[in-house]
Design a protein around this motif. Structure first.
Motif, short mmCIF file in Angstrom:
data_model
loop_
_atom_site.label_atom_id
_atom_site.label_comp_id
_atom_site.label_asym_id
_atom_site.label_seq_id
_atom_site.Cartn_x
_atom_site.Cartn_y
_atom_site.Cartn_z
N VAL A 1 -37.69 55.89 -26.87
CA VAL A 1 -38.11 56.54 -28.11
C VAL A 1 -37.00 57.47 -28.59
CG1 VAL A 1 -39.73 58.17 -29.14
CG2 VAL A 1 -40.58 56.35 -27.67
N LEU A 2 -36.41 58.22 -27.69
CA LEU A 2 -35.33 59.13 -28.06
C LEU A 2 -34.11 58.37 -28.58
CD1 LEU A 2 -35.59 61.72 -25.15
CD2 LEU A 2 -36.42 61.96 -27.50
N GLN A 3 -33.79 57.26 -27.95
CA GLN A 3 -32.67 56.43 -28.40
C GLN A 3 -32.97 55.85 -29.78
OE1 GLN A 3 -30.17 57.43 -26.60
NE2 GLN A 3 -29.42 55.37 -26.22
N ALA A 4 -34.19 55.39 -29.99
CA ALA A 4 -34.57 54.84 -31.29
C ALA A 4 -34.49 55.90 -32.38
CB ALA A 4 -35.98 54.24 -31.21
N LYS A 5 -34.88 57.13 -32.06
CA LYS A 5 -34.80 58.22 -33.03
C LYS A 5 -33.34 58.51 -33.39
CE LYS A 5 -37.30 61.92 -32.41
NZ LYS A 5 -38.04 63.03 -31.79
N ARG A 6 -32.46 58.50 -32.41
CA ARG A 6 -31.04 58.74 -32.68
C ARG A 6 -30.47 57.66 -33.59
NH1 ARG A 6 -30.69 60.22 -26.94
NH2 ARG A 6 -30.68 62.49 -26.88
N ALA A 7 -30.81 56.42 -33.30
CA ALA A 7 -30.33 55.31 -34.12
C ALA A 7 -30.88 55.41 -35.54
CB ALA A 7 -30.73 53.97 -33.50
N TRP A 8 -32.16 55.78 -35.65
CA TRP A 8 -32.80 55.93 -36.95
C TRP A 8 -32.11 57.03 -37.76
CZ3 TRP A 8 -35.19 59.88 -39.55
CH2 TRP A 8 -35.91 59.53 -40.69
N LEU A 9 -31.78 58.13 -37.11
CA LEU A 9 -31.13 59.25 -37.80
C LEU A 9 -29.79 58.83 -38.41
CD1 LEU A 9 -31.88 62.29 -35.49
CD2 LEU A 9 -32.63 61.98 -37.85
N SER A 10 -29.01 58.06 -37.69
CA SER A 10 -27.72 57.65 -38.25
C SER A 10 -27.94 56.70 -39.42
CB SER A 10 -26.84 57.00 -37.19
OG SER A 10 -27.39 55.79 -36.75
N ARG A 11 -28.95 55.84 -39.35
CA ARG A 11 -29.24 54.92 -40.46
C ARG A 11 -29.76 55.66 -41.68
NH1 ARG A 11 -33.32 51.22 -38.10
NH2 ARG A 11 -33.29 50.21 -40.14
N ILE A 12 -30.63 56.65 -41.49
CA ILE A 12 -31.17 57.38 -42.65
C ILE A 12 -30.08 58.21 -43.31
CG2 ILE A 12 -32.06 59.43 -41.45
CD1 ILE A 12 -33.89 57.65 -44.29
N LYS A 13 -29.18 58.78 -42.52
CA LYS A 13 -28.07 59.54 -43.11
C LYS A 13 -27.22 58.64 -43.99
CE LYS A 13 -27.54 63.00 -39.48
NZ LYS A 13 -26.68 63.49 -38.39
N GLU A 14 -26.95 57.44 -43.51
CA GLU A 14 -26.14 56.50 -44.26
C GLU A 14 -26.80 56.11 -45.58
OE1 GLU A 14 -24.73 51.91 -43.78
OE2 GLU A 14 -24.68 53.16 -41.99
N VAL A 15 -28.08 55.78 -45.54
CA VAL A 15 -28.75 55.36 -46.77
C VAL A 15 -28.92 56.54 -47.74
CG1 VAL A 15 -31.20 55.61 -46.17
CG2 VAL A 15 -30.49 53.78 -47.67
N LEU A 16 -29.12 57.74 -47.24
CA LEU A 16 -29.21 58.90 -48.11
C LEU A 16 -27.88 59.19 -48.80
CD1 LEU A 16 -31.52 61.30 -46.06
CD2 LEU A 16 -32.08 60.06 -48.18
#
Length: 78
Positions: A45-60
């Motif tokens: 879950v923690l790894q998935a959250k880290r990956a999600w954060l980098s993806r959301i930063k990119e799309v923002l």
């Protein structure tokens, strides 16, 4: 507004929407793991959250760039 710009904005907004749905799913997974016997979030879950954060930063960043491009257009072009 050009068709290309419109398509780019629509694509990135759809990606943002997908990431919002993923955020909900991640939150639900984390909640389940916190309710578990050890009461801690699992490593996956923690790894998935880290990956999600980098993806959301990119799309923002992309959406912000689109906003700047849109604001640079004349009212007639919009």
């Amino acid at each position: 507004m050009t068709a290309s710009l419109t398509e780019d904005i629509a694509r990135d907004l759809r990606e943002h929407q997908t990431l919002c749905h993923e955020a909900l799913a991640l939150t639900e997974r984390e909640c389940q793991s916190l309710r578990g016997p050890d009461g801690a979030a699992t490593f996956d879950v923690l790894q998935a959250k880290r990956a999600w954060l980098s993806r959301i930063k990119e799309v923002l960043q992309k959406i912000h760039h689109h906003r700047l491009r849109w604001q640079g257009l004349t009212p007639a072009e919009r």
